[in-house]
Design an enzyme around this catalytic site. Structure first.
Site, PDB file in Angstrom:
ATOM      1  N   GLU A   1     -10.423 -26.670  -6.865  1.00  0.00           N
ATOM      2  CA  GLU A   1     -10.987 -26.130  -8.087  1.00  0.00           C
ATOM      3  C   GLU A   1     -10.603 -27.020  -9.262  1.00  0.00           C
ATOM      4  O   GLU A   1      -9.706 -27.856  -9.166  1.00  0.00           O
ATOM      5  CB  GLU A   1     -10.481 -24.705  -8.332  1.00  0.00           C
ATOM      6  CG  GLU A   1      -8.983 -24.615  -8.546  1.00  0.00           C
ATOM      7  CD  GLU A   1      -8.465 -23.189  -8.566  1.00  0.00           C
ATOM      8  OE1 GLU A   1      -9.173 -22.296  -8.073  1.00  0.00           O
ATOM      9  OE2 GLU A   1      -7.346 -22.984  -9.071  1.00  0.00           O
TER      10      GLU A   1
ATOM     11  N   GLU B   1      -5.968 -16.223  -8.658  1.00  0.00           N
ATOM     12  CA  GLU B   1      -5.832 -15.695  -7.306  1.00  0.00           C
ATOM     13  C   GLU B   1      -5.275 -14.290  -7.396  1.00  0.00           C
ATOM     14  O   GLU B   1      -4.809 -13.856  -8.455  1.00  0.00           O
ATOM     15  CB  GLU B   1      -4.899 -16.565  -6.457  1.00  0.00           C
ATOM     16  CG  GLU B   1      -3.474 -16.611  -6.985  1.00  0.00           C
ATOM     17  CD  GLU B   1      -2.605 -17.591  -6.207  1.00  0.00           C
ATOM     18  OE1 GLU B   1      -3.168 -18.513  -5.602  1.00  0.00           O
ATOM     19  OE2 GLU B   1      -1.380 -17.417  -6.207  1.00  0.00           O
TER      20      GLU B   1
ATOM     21  N   GLU C   1      -3.563 -13.024 -10.836  1.00  0.00           N
ATOM     22  CA  GLU C   1      -3.069 -14.133 -11.642  1.00  0.00           C
ATOM     23  C   GLU C   1      -4.220 -14.810 -12.385  1.00  0.00           C
ATOM     24  O   GLU C   1      -5.311 -14.987 -11.840  1.00  0.00           O
ATOM     25  CB  GLU C   1      -2.344 -15.141 -10.757  1.00  0.00           C
ATOM     26  CG  GLU C   1      -1.163 -14.527 -10.005  1.00  0.00           C
ATOM     27  CD  GLU C   1      -0.249 -15.569  -9.404  1.00  0.00           C
ATOM     28  OE1 GLU C   1      -0.556 -16.770  -9.511  1.00  0.00           O
ATOM     29  OE2 GLU C   1       0.786 -15.177  -8.836  1.00  0.00           O
TER      30      GLU C   1
ATOM     31  N   LYS D   1      -7.900 -17.201  -0.589  1.00  0.00           N
ATOM     32  CA  LYS D   1      -8.246 -17.637  -1.944  1.00  0.00           C
ATOM     33  C   LYS D   1      -9.701 -18.067  -2.082  1.00  0.00           C
ATOM     34  O   LYS D   1     -10.266 -18.033  -3.173  1.00  0.00           O
ATOM     35  CB  LYS D   1      -7.283 -18.750  -2.379  1.00  0.00           C
ATOM     36  CG  LYS D   1      -5.864 -18.235  -2.589  1.00  0.00           C
ATOM     37  CD  LYS D   1      -4.904 -19.314  -2.944  1.00  0.00           C
ATOM     38  CE  LYS D   1      -3.537 -18.736  -3.262  1.00  0.00           C
ATOM     39  NZ  LYS D   1      -3.011 -17.856  -2.220  1.00  0.00           N
TER      40      LYS D   1
END
Length: 749
Positions: free
Chosen positions: A255, A343, A330, A171
């Site tokens: 994040e 991701e 996504e 990721k």
């Protein structure tokens, strides 16, 4: 019926070779027939012509278990491909083992010793001569090391290349690549978080709230939302623990957490010849602790322009890394339809069936064909949306406590399509008698429904959930049924915060309103009358029954008071037997407050699990009969279990004198909420703790669960240590009696 299939399967050089008896083959293949009946091929709008292509593979191995292994096996059989299942010691009798042509034992129950054991899986591939491997999802499906190991032995991985997986499966790296691909991204730190101090530094720089998430995984595992420094400290520890347990990698990224978002994803499929398609979106916003609960396709929030923009960005990203296979990109989408890359899952997604429902495309078949170096036959302009589909993830878990449940399925009946339109699809890997174990994900089934409209798909889901019989384990159907019936879900105006906002103090099951209470009481009265008629008829010959019935000796009137668990007042119900209906069933007239008197000849073979009645307003209601109780029975109504008491007038008059048994207090104990293993014990004898203090962590089914003190107090004894296995409700920690803990309570103030 109890089966011991291991005895029927000869073992040869470390391999379990499935050679089932004819009887057992019929049992297991008939169990799978209802699943196959709703296979993607039956929903195709147009059937692509693959006659120009040669065959793909002779034999593939499925490096997975449960429902996804069964799902892959069905498509492989349709394509004429032989299949090899792998299994652990705990899964020797599992359905996927029985459905495959061959099966190989790859180790003990713990996943690290079996389904994540690459050397043992490679050995199984060599022993069986499998030419390709489908990884399903989870386990090794996004493990680039596994792909490399397959490449080294000349076996095809049915998925993306090692490089594409390494790039997009991580990721941290995927966000860097997404930015380079001009895909919209969320503000965050695109690097490895070193330690908790580094996590605090990053979180303060980004600004709260933030999301801490596993770099190597997905599925809600290894994810925590933090709104302040304290939550970062705790979340960092828990996310790393879950990430390591689930993926063998404890790296985290951080994040910005977008408040009130919608979670919407784009399915892509790419071949090795430069062709990439995007399929209509799936909405996955109904989530609990970042784990998807209900999905639908398409989304009510996305218009055609946004769909096209999201799809084109997903295609750009796939082409940037030369991606080939099925994958999912996504996004988080805000109220203004601004979307941000979240991701990419470099595997088949759990919720892929609803995409298959609305497109008619078998995604597993496409993955196999792409892996065999065939070109995609459909073009982007061929992709259309056919109706609406919804998926409910049926888990063995307590929906009120959100804790997994284990046990044997003593009764298991899946819902079926009743309209002749394949409107119900059950993707499961179990049958009656199967075990839900401590070692693996507690999913029972992916229950999907389809309709020409969203409203029809929702109604089909309600009916399917009402007729889904699961006994032996606790399940989450009460929550699923409540969500699909909720006005807000029906409106399509919801976000990832739906469950937290609608059930702020936790889900407590269905609370009957006036109409549903009256319907439940009237059907309970009907069931009671049918049972009393059966008891009266017991031992009488047919002629005697008819004679006594004509003479009016058969029971025909019941004045009842129906008690429903959780409802203070009993509901008066009058049932009158009027005779025989055209279908041969006894006909009854029922009077219940809140409902117009109605006649019914509802079919209910006594003690069978389902009874359905259509009320005069056209509403069809299905009850599940679960158990007999001393003065009634236990039923499932609108997903939730209710204990029903049936009193005659005399019993009703005396019931107010019955004492109510008080529940024993457990506030001075910490009990294990489920079977599992102790990860840590954070207190010792003599410690003074405040209410809400974390005292221990239990891990089960790859999820870490923090146990907290329900009151302030002094630790009297600690019964376990890290590494211990514990049973459900086992005593872990004991506190001093409350009278002795006055100083601790004072200290808290």
């Amino acid at each position: 019926m109890s089966l011991s299939l291991a005895a029927a399967i000869p073992r040869t050089s470390g391999r379990w070779v499935c050679s089932l008896s004819a009887t057992r083959q019929r049992l297991f293949h008939s169990a799978a027939a209802t699943r196959a009946a709703a296979s993607p091929a039956q929903h195709l709008q147009t059937k692509p012509d693959y006659s120009q292509y040669g065959k793909t593979f002779d034999k593939i191995l499925i490096a997975n278990r449960g429902e996804i292994a069964c799902r892959v096996i069905r498509t492989a059989k349709k394509m004429g491909i032989k299949t090899v299942a792998i299994h652990s010691d705990a899964d020797v009798n599992s359905l996927h083992v029985q459905l495959a042509d061959e099966a190989v034992n790859v180790g003990p129950a713990p996943t690290s010793q079996s389904y994540l054991n690459i050397p043992n899986i490679i050995k199984a591939i060599k022993e069986t001569g499998a030419q390709a491997v489908h990884p399903g999802y989870g386990f090794l499906s996004e493990n680039a090391t596994f792909v490399k190991a397959l490449d080294e032995v000349g076996v095809t991985f049915i998925g993306p290349s090692e490089d594409a997986m390494a790039s997009m499966g991580d990721k941290i790296q995927s966000k860097i690549i997404a930015k380079e691909s001009k895909v919209n991204i969320i503000p965050g730190f695109n690097g490895v978080v070193r330690d908790v101090d580094h996590a605090l530094e990053i979180s303060r720089e980004i600004g709260y709230p933030v999301m801490l998430k596993a770099s190597a995984g997905g599925g809600g595992k290894g994810m925590r939302i933090a709104w302040n420094d304290d939550e970062v400290k705790e979340g960092f520890k828990m996310a790393k623990t879950e990430s390591l347990a689930s993926f063998g990698d404890d790296r985290l990224l951080i994040e910005k957490f977008i408040d009130n978002p919608r979670h919407i994803e784009i399915q892509i499929i790419s071949d090795k010849h430069g062709n990439t398609l995007y399929l209509p979106e799936r909405e996955c916003s109904i989530q609990r602790r970042n784990q998807k609960v209900i999905e639908e396709a398409p989304s009510t929030h996305i218009d055609e322009a946004t769909r096209k923009a999201m799809g084109e960005q997903a295609v750009m990203l796939a082409k940037h890394v030369k991606y080939s296979s099925a994958g999912t990109v996504e996004f988080l989408v805000d109220s203004a339809r601004n979307f941000y890359f979240l991701e990419m899952n470099t595997r088949l997604q759990v919720e892929h069936p609803i995409t298959e429902y609305i497109t008619g495309m078998d995604l597993v078949e496409q993955m196999i064909r792409v892996a065999a170096n065939q070109k995609l036959v459909p073009k982007q302009e061929d992709i259309k949306i056919n109706g609406w589909a919804i998926e409910s993830r049926v888990y063995a878990e307590d929906p009120e406590k959100y804790l997994p449940s284990i046990g044997r399925l003593s009764k298991y009946i899946e819902p079926r399509s009743t309209k002749g339109q394949n409107e119900v699809r059950c993707d499961s890997g179990i049958v009656e008698g199967s075990e839900i174990s401590i070692y693996y994900d507690p999913m029972i089934c992916k229950l999907c429904t389809h309709g020409a409209t969203r409203e029809e798909a929702i109604e089909n889901m309600k009916r399917a959930l009402d007729s889904y019989v699961i006994k032996g384990v606790t399940h989450n159907i009460p929550l699923l049924r409540e969500v699909v019936s909720h006005d807000r879900f029906g409106s399509g105006k919801y976000s990832t915060k739906f469950l937290a906002e609608e059930y702020p103090t936790g889900f407590k099951g269905h609370s009957p309103n006036a109409t549903s209470l009256s319907q439940l009481a009237s059907m309970a009265g009907l069931m009671h009358a049918k049972r009393e008629l059966r008891n009266w008829a017991w031992g009488k010959g047919r002629e005697a029954l008819l004679k006594e019935d004509l003479q009016g000796k058969a029971p025909h009137d019941w004045e009842l008071f129906v008690g429903v668990q959780g409802v203070d007042e009993k509901v008066p119900v009058k049932v009158h037997r009027t005779g025989r209906a055209a279908n041969g069933e006894d006909e009854f007239e029922i009077h219940t407050p809140g409902l117009a008197p109605f006649k019914t000849a509802a079919y209910w073979p006594l003690e069978s699990p389902l009874i359905t009645n259509k009320f005069d307003n056209g509403e069809e209601v299905t009850l599940q009969y679960l158990d007999t109780l001393p003065l009634g029975f236990r039923v499932q109504h609108l997903g939730t279990k209710f204990d029903i008491t049936i009193n005659n007038p005399a019993q009703h008059a005396l019931s107010k004198f019955m004492p109510i048994k008080e529940k024993a207090s457990t506030t001075n104990m910490i009990l294990s909420p489920m079977p599992g293993s102790v990860v840590s014990v954070d207190v010792k004898v003599g410690d003074v703790v405040a209410e809400g203090t974390a005292v221990a962590t239990i891990e089960a089914m790859k999820m870490a669960n923090v146990l907290r003190s329900v009151r302030a107090g002094t630790v009297k004894s600690v019964k376990v240590k890290a590494g211990d296995s514990v049973a459900g409700d086992e005593l872990l920690i004991e506190f001093e009696d409350e009278a002795k803990d006055a100083p601790a309570k004072t200290e808290k103030k």
